[in-house]
Every structure is written in C-alpha cells, then in structure tokens.
Design an enzyme around this catalytic site. Sequence first.
Site, PDB file in Angstrom:
ATOM      1  N   SER A 197      32.612  36.987  39.599  1.00 34.29           N
ATOM      2  CA  SER A 197      31.657  36.784  38.746  1.00 34.29           C
ATOM      3  C   SER A 197      31.088  34.792  38.540  1.00 34.29           C
ATOM      4  O   SER A 197      31.798  34.438  39.617  1.00 34.29           O
ATOM      5  CB  SER A 197      31.974  37.210  37.042  1.00 34.29           C
ATOM      6  OG  SER A 197      33.078  35.831  36.993  1.00 34.29           O
TER       7      SER A 197
ATOM      8  N   ASN B 119      33.265  48.793  39.441  1.00 38.65           N
ATOM      9  CA  ASN B 119      33.612  47.265  38.630  1.00 38.65           C
ATOM     10  C   ASN B 119      34.973  47.255  38.491  1.00 38.65           C
ATOM     11  O   ASN B 119      34.792  47.912  37.061  1.00 38.65           O
ATOM     12  CB  ASN B 119      32.291  46.633  37.969  1.00 38.65           C
ATOM     13  CG  ASN B 119      31.345  46.422  39.252  1.00 38.65           C
ATOM     14  OD1 ASN B 119      31.045  46.936  39.755  1.00 38.65           O
ATOM     15  ND2 ASN B 119      31.053  45.398  38.744  1.00 38.65           N
TER      16      ASN B 119
ATOM     17  N   GLY C  67      35.162  49.474  34.762  1.00 38.55           N
ATOM     18  CA  GLY C  67      36.201  50.502  35.096  1.00 38.55           C
ATOM     19  C   GLY C  67      37.562  50.202  35.095  1.00 38.55           C
ATOM     20  O   GLY C  67      38.818  51.290  35.388  1.00 38.55           O
TER      21      GLY C  67
ATOM     22  N   THR D 185      39.487  43.513  34.519  1.00 37.28           N
ATOM     23  CA  THR D 185      39.866  42.952  33.117  1.00 37.28           C
ATOM     24  C   THR D 185      41.869  43.923  33.841  1.00 37.28           C
ATOM     25  O   THR D 185      42.817  43.401  33.860  1.00 37.28           O
ATOM     26  CB  THR D 185      40.226  44.266  32.720  1.00 37.28           C
ATOM     27  OG1 THR D 185      39.129  43.661  31.857  1.00 37.28           O
ATOM     28  CG2 THR D 185      40.294  44.024  31.361  1.00 37.28           C
TER      29      THR D 185
ATOM     30  N   HIS E 268      32.512  47.207  29.184  1.00 38.12           N
ATOM     31  CA  HIS E 268      34.046  45.656  30.260  1.00 38.12           C
ATOM     32  C   HIS E 268      34.908  45.850  29.210  1.00 38.12           C
ATOM     33  O   HIS E 268      35.157  45.564  27.574  1.00 38.12           O
ATOM     34  CB  HIS E 268      33.219  44.518  30.190  1.00 38.12           C
ATOM     35  CG  HIS E 268      31.931  44.113  30.695  1.00 38.12           C
ATOM     36  ND1 HIS E 268      30.871  44.003  30.338  1.00 38.12           N
ATOM     37  CD2 HIS E 268      31.634  44.675  31.943  1.00 38.12           C
ATOM     38  CE1 HIS E 268      29.869  43.712  31.362  1.00 38.12           C
ATOM     39  NE2 HIS E 268      30.260  44.598  32.567  1.00 38.12           N
TER      40      HIS E 268
ATOM     41  N   ASP F  94      28.892  39.298  41.362  1.00 36.66           N
ATOM     42  CA  ASP F  94      28.580  39.749  40.134  1.00 36.66           C
ATOM     43  C   ASP F  94      27.934  39.349  38.658  1.00 36.66           C
ATOM     44  O   ASP F  94      28.142  38.358  38.160  1.00 36.66           O
ATOM     45  CB  ASP F  94      30.465  40.056  39.488  1.00 36.66           C
ATOM     46  CG  ASP F  94      30.735  41.634  38.576  1.00 36.66           C
ATOM     47  OD1 ASP F  94      29.457  42.452  38.295  1.00 36.66           O
ATOM     48  OD2 ASP F  94      31.451  41.082  37.702  1.00 36.66           O
TER      49      ASP F  94
ATOM     50  N   HIS G 114      30.227  49.811  35.288  1.00 36.64           N
ATOM     51  CA  HIS G 114      30.869  48.462  35.797  1.00 36.64           C
ATOM     52  C   HIS G 114      31.619  48.610  34.045  1.00 36.64           C
ATOM     53  O   HIS G 114      32.072  49.944  33.339  1.00 36.64           O
ATOM     54  CB  HIS G 114      29.677  47.411  34.909  1.00 36.64           C
ATOM     55  CG  HIS G 114      28.996  46.904  35.546  1.00 36.64           C
ATOM     56  ND1 HIS G 114      29.249  45.330  36.355  1.00 36.64           N
ATOM     57  CD2 HIS G 114      28.464  47.273  36.322  1.00 36.64           C
ATOM     58  CE1 HIS G 114      28.053  45.108  36.647  1.00 36.64           C
ATOM     59  NE2 HIS G 114      27.957  46.209  37.808  1.00 36.64           N
TER      60      HIS G 114
HETATM   61 ZN   LIG Z   1      30.005  44.124  34.380  1.00 37.81          ZN
END
Ligand SMILES: [Zn+2]
Length: 285
Positions: A47, A232, A211, A235, A181, A79, A209
């Site tokens: 990111s 993606n 995932g 976390t 997310h 990202d 996203h």
């Molecule tokens: Zn994302």
Amino acid sequence: MNILEILTKAKNEGWALGAFNAGNLEITKAIVQAAQSQSSPLIIETSSGELEHFGLKNFLSLVENYRQEFDLTILTNLDHGPGLEECQTAIENGYNLVHFDGSKLPYEENVKVTKALVGQAHQKGVLIEAEIDQILGDSRPHSELPESIQASGSYTDPQKAADFVAQTGCDILAVFIGNLHGTYKESPLLDLERLRMVVQTVPCFLSLHGGSGLRKEDVQKAIEIGRIVKINVNTELRVAYRETLENVLRGSDEVAIHKIMPPVVAAVQKVVEGKMQLFGSQGKR
Ligand SMILES: [Zn+2]
C-alpha cells in the site's frame, strides 16, 4: 511467465493468485518462503503507507533478489494507489501491476485517470487494476460489521462495471460483493449471485480484496464462478506478526533481532501457506 500469462493461466485453470501485503523485510521473507514451500506463484504488494515505510527501491530490489534466488513467479503490485502520480511512479519503476483506486473520485474523473494509466502501463507491459465501488473497512481486526454493509447499495453494479471496463480498458476490476477489508467477529458473507452477474457482463479479470477472515467456502465458490484471479490478504498477516512478536518478547530479555524474528516470520509464512492452499495456487509456480 509474465503477469498477463499467469493471470490467464489462473483464469483458465480455475485458481487465484494471492496478493499479500508486505510492509517490511520479515513479511516479504515470510511470503516468499511460503511460495517456495508451496511451489506457488504470488503477488507481493505494498500500500502507499507500507511503501513509505519500506522505500520503493528497497522493496523492488528485495523482490528482485528473491526472484534470482528462487525459481518462482513473483509479481509486484501497488495496492490502492491513491493518485495518478503514485501510480505513474510505480509503472516507471517496474511494478508488474498497479491498482489505481479512483473509487472516491467522481465517476467520470475515475474513468479519465484509469484510462490514461492503462495507456501508459500497457506500453511497459504493466497491467492496471481499477475500482469503482469503495471497498469498505480497513486492514485490522474489527468487532462489529459496519452498519452500511447491511444494505448492499454500495456493492458492484454489473452494468456500471461493464460500462467502466469498456471505457477504460482496465485489466482487473476490484469487485465489492461484501468482501470488507479487515477481519470481523462474524465473517462477512459474499453476494455470490451478484458476482455471477458481474462475470456475465464484465469481460476483464476480477480481484477480491479483503481476503482475510472470509468463510473458506465463500472464497472457494467465488473462485469457482470463474474470473477472480487475484485475492488480497493483509490483516491476517499483520495479526500473526504482531501476536507472535508480543509472545516472543513477553518474559524474554533477548535483544538480537535475528533471534527474535524467526518465529514471527514462521507465523506469517504459515498464514500465507494456508491462503495459497485455499486459493489453489500451490504447485503452479
Ligand atoms: Zn483493498
């Protein structure tokens, strides 16, 4: 294999590449070691916040070192690139994939910037991922699902998505079908019926996203529907890193970083390996 070849292979064979966020050396090492143990191709992504900490040249050089060390397909992605300039910098410096997130912009402006980036990226063999619906949540553990998720008004509209892809020529569209997310006490459910409609109207690759913390059967069904080629994960890696580091440090007076970090790397690696197995990318190199 280049990025277009590997995504096409994933689509044709019905599996997906994990796109794992790396904020430092240890997480990158854990991700690459997982790929090595699973013989899996992978996408390592940063990111803009992670990139600021890591340093763009440090990140790309490290990935290049691992490519030379291991016989694996290791691809890089920016990202949620927030603006034209950041995305252009990533294209110029050799990222394989750039995700421009124009979902907060007015629709026409998002179309304009995405289209311009697609033109520049394709000249360099780079692919562009785009986004029209803000994927809610952020990459950390949450207790409750956000209120707004109850109403699916913010989910990807198949017709709007088809129009956007036709106008921009983007290579991957990041869909929002409940894939928040972050992780939640109760796993968010995916609207797989909507995904089926998107697959029917939109010709490009799709990404999922959020995932982390989804139900395994939902993820498998989403891949089976047949266009999700990039998932993606952030976390769960962050949580494994932090929890393991806390456990290692608790009651220890160790100060040598090279003695502190191996269990942390191993914990993150284990999470990545599990995702590669779930996404069906093991053995695909
Ligand atoms: Zn994302």
